[in-house]
Enzyme design. Structure first.
Site, PDB file in Angstrom:
ATOM      1  N   SER A 555       0.849  -1.190   0.000  1.00 35.70           N
ATOM      2  CA  SER A 555       0.000   0.000   0.000  1.00 35.70           C
ATOM      3  C   SER A 555       0.878   1.230   0.000  1.00 35.70           C
ATOM      4  O   SER A 555       2.024   1.186   0.465  1.00 35.70           O
ATOM      5  CB  SER A 555      -0.898   0.000   1.249  1.00 35.70           C
ATOM      6  N   TYR A 568      -2.607  -0.711  10.571  1.00 28.73           N
ATOM      7  CA  TYR A 568      -2.626  -1.057   9.159  1.00 28.73           C
ATOM      8  C   TYR A 568      -1.332  -0.603   8.467  1.00 28.73           C
ATOM      9  O   TYR A 568      -0.685  -1.375   7.753  1.00 28.73           O
ATOM     10  CB  TYR A 568      -3.837  -0.414   8.490  1.00 28.73           C
TER      11      TYR A 568
END
Length: 678
Positions: A555, A568
């Site tokens: 990501s 995350y």
């Protein structure tokens, strides 16, 4: 408009082809004769409709028929130059075609055209080939069929074989068909129903005779120590051996595999006669064209360890390659096509089963089915007599036939990922589904792995048959579950080439609201999960010795410090560094490891739909339905990132163009300056 002859021919073909006792997949051909009006002259013209080259009887449609003028095919008898120039006759069939379209005429067209019967079947039933390959096949034919079926000594398929069978039909009015030595059967009739009935009678009569008069143990006694392992142990051993065996079969070119442990296979491999019979190879041309001239048989008992079996398999592979090269050199002429590869297509492991290989899954599966046919043939021949296949010289003439080479050259160019086996986690939705879809489209065999088995199987079904994709359950945070999913992959397709670590989840919380449970959950699924998947896959990749790809869907958050996202983003940073670490460690094995850093992918995302989207929208003060556009507006390109964009990046990274790239992270974020890699 389809006429009655064609309708009856298609129906008969489909009925015969649907029963494996009658013929093997894509084996044999059927035909019907009839009259239509010539659109040029207005006169009636007698035509032959015959299954074309490469078709399958069970699924035959009118488009799979070649349509020829019978007067022109029969006129070829006057110009036939003899068996030494047999191949020229196939090209001549093109000048006998009627109308446009239709399939290419096969080498067996002459058999159907020249026999004076309205309908003709040529089939490859196990029972019929058992008689055809018995040492005393001619005597057995007379004894079993009582003069209703003729014996035709082995002759390579072609125009002369058609002439031979036509002469038998003309000289023997009571004969309904023939056993073709080393090959199969042919039957005929004045109607479609009569031809089918005669074909079935020959097949059933042969099978009944073998059952009634054959030896109780045609393969001899069971070899001690070679019996089948228990089910769970057998499957586990097959999974342990599969990557090594696939590497053996793929030395010359990448192959897809198929595993079979049916009772027929296990019984044969445990028998005393298995080594000698396997060494004789198959006989029917349809068989050895797909299984190679003979299989590679492991000569160790099932009680041997996996390590001992792997070592011996590698030794036997070297012997097999030398033996196949000697076979080629002994029979090749200056005009022969180049050797197509010296690796086995069938690998037999006593107590475990059979591994078969091909350029794609269907071809691999069919190769295995054909060797089971060969086992059935050997059983029948040994039950009544002695199995005696055609000579290696004749096998070579078929295997390296110029017509067979021309057929191979006409095959379409393979897609970029043909021959590759992909394992994609979290593939039941969103990015993972888009990746699985793209890889399947580009020719890969795909394993759709997901926590939800039902959804994984549904996505796999969308991609195609089980020859293209399967769905498996995979809790990536559980080591045993991951290993089971990898084992399922190598048993389904033979091995593994391409791994995509995509499974993920997220909880959007600030530091003080993030619990230990939140932290552990996200790190278990993404950091630990990627580690477990990569570790299990790397073991298979290394054993194959074929290189491979591991892709991490990380990501932009792995480098971008966004708000309220501690767990995350930290686990994504963990994944990003795994890419670098594994690229270094696995490079010596030819395994490339790369990562992709998407921006927030809202559309179709399971993560966003499960509450993450609402949390991120609240964090940024926008409506949830506007979140995708919000992400797009803050990028340089002002374009939303969708799952297919990430799939495109996977395609490029794992394709041939970036074969020298490893340790790279590719941003797929429409340009987030704060996430630029430095």
């Amino acid at each position: 408009m389809t006429n009655d002859t064609v309708r009856e021919l298609i129906a008969r073909s489909n009925r015969l082809g649907a029963d494996p006792r009658n013929t093997n997949y894509a084996g044999g051909n059927t035909s019907g004769k009839g009259t239509e009006t010539d659109p040029v002259t207005g006169d009636p013209v007698e035509l032959l409709w015959v299954k074309g080259s490469g078709g399958d009887l069970g699924t035959l449609t009118p488009d799979g028929l070649a349509v020829l003028r019978l007067d022109r095919v029969r006129a070829l008898q006057d110009v036939y130059p003899g068996v030494d120039r047999e191949d020229e006759m196939v090209a001549a069939f093109d000048y006998c075609l009627h109308g446009k379209g239709g399939a290419a005429p096969s080498i067996d067209t002459a058999m159907h055209a020249l026999v004076d019967a309205a309908d003709v079947d040529h089939l490859h039933p196990d029972s019929g080939i058992a008689i055809a390959t018995a040492a005393d096949g001619e005597a057995l034919t007379a004894r079993i069929f009582g003069g209703r079926v003729a014996w035709v000594p082995w002759r390579r398929p072609g125009f002369q074989l058609g002439l031979d069978i036509a002469a038998i039909k003309a000289d023997n009015p009571g004969v309904i068909g023939a056993i073709l030595g080393g090959h199969g059967i042919t039957a005929w009739g004045d109607t479609s129903d009569e031809a089918e009935a005669n074909s079935r009678w020959i097949i059933t009569t042969a099978a009944d005779h073998i059952a009634a008069h054959g030896a109780a143990e045609p393969f001899g006694a069971v070899r001690s120590g070679f019996e089948a392992l228990a089910d769970d142990e057998r499957r586990a051993r097959a999974a342990a051996l599969a990557p090594t065996i696939r590497g053996i079969a793929s030395t010359d070119k990448p192959m897809i595999g198929h595993f079979t442990d049916s009772p027929a296979v296990l019984e044969f491999l445990a028998s005393a006669k298995a080594p000698a019979l396997a060494a004789l190879g198959t006989s029917c041309p349809d068989h050895f064209l797909r299984t190679k001239v003979k299989p590679m048989l492991l000569d160790l008992p099932a009680s041997a360890t996996a390590e001992q079996q792997i070592t011996r398999l590698q030794e036997l592979h070297a012997e097999y390659r030398a033996d196949y090269t000697a076979y080629y050199d002994a029979h090749a002429t200056p005009e022969s096509p180049a050797m197509r590869g010296a690796d086995p297509l069938i690998v037999l492991v006593p107590g475990v089963g059979m591994f078969s290989f091909g350029a794609n899954k269907q071809t691999a599966r069919v190769a295995g089915e054909f060797y089971v046919n060969a086992i059935n043939v050997m059983r029948g021949a040994e039950a009544l007599s002695t199995y005696s296949p055609i000579s290696d010289a004749e096998k070579f003439r078929i295997e390296y036939w110029a017509l067979e080479e021309a057929k191979l050259q006409r095959m379409p160019k393979p897609k970029t990922h043909q021959g590759r086996i992909a394992f994609v986690t979290g593939a039941a939705s969103g990015i993972g589904k888009a990746i699985a879809t793209r890889l399947a489209k580009e020719g890969a065999c795909v394993v759709v792995a997901d926590l939800d088995l039902e959804k994984a199987q549904a996505v796999a079904a969308e991609l195609g048959s089980t020859d293209i994709a399967i769905g498996v359950a995979a809790n990536v945070a559980d080591a045993a579950g991951v290993q089971a999913a990898i084992d399922a992959t190598v048993l389904a397709f033979g091995g593994i080439d391409l791994v995509v670590n995509n499974a993920g989840l997220s909880l959007s919380k600030p530091l003080l609201e993030t619990t230990e449970k939140d932290w552990d959950l996200q790190h278990d699924v993404m950091a630990k999960g990627s580690f477990l998947v990569s570790k299990a896959a790397a073991s298979a990749l290394i054993a194959q010795k074929l290189g491979g790809d591991i892709i991490y869907i990380s990501s932009k958050n792995s480098v971008f410090a966004g708000p309220n996202n501690i767990a995350y983003s930290a686990t994504k940073a963990d994944q990003a560094h795994q890419v670098r670490l594994l690229a270094v460690e696995l490079g010596e094995h030819g395994v490339r490891v790369n990562g992709i850093n998407p921006d927030g992918v809202v559309r179709g995302s399971g993560i966003f739909a499960s509450g993450w989207g609402a949390n991120r929208a609240a964090t940024y003060g926008v409506n949830e339905e506007d979140l995708g556009q919000f992400y797009a507006n803050r990028t340089i390109l002002k374009r939303e990132v969708v799952p297919e964009n990430v799939a495109d990046a996977v395609f490029v990274l794992t394709g041939p163009e970036l074969s020298r790239t490893t340790g790279l992270h590719i941003p797929v974020d429409s340009g987030v300056a704060a996430a630029f890699l430095r």
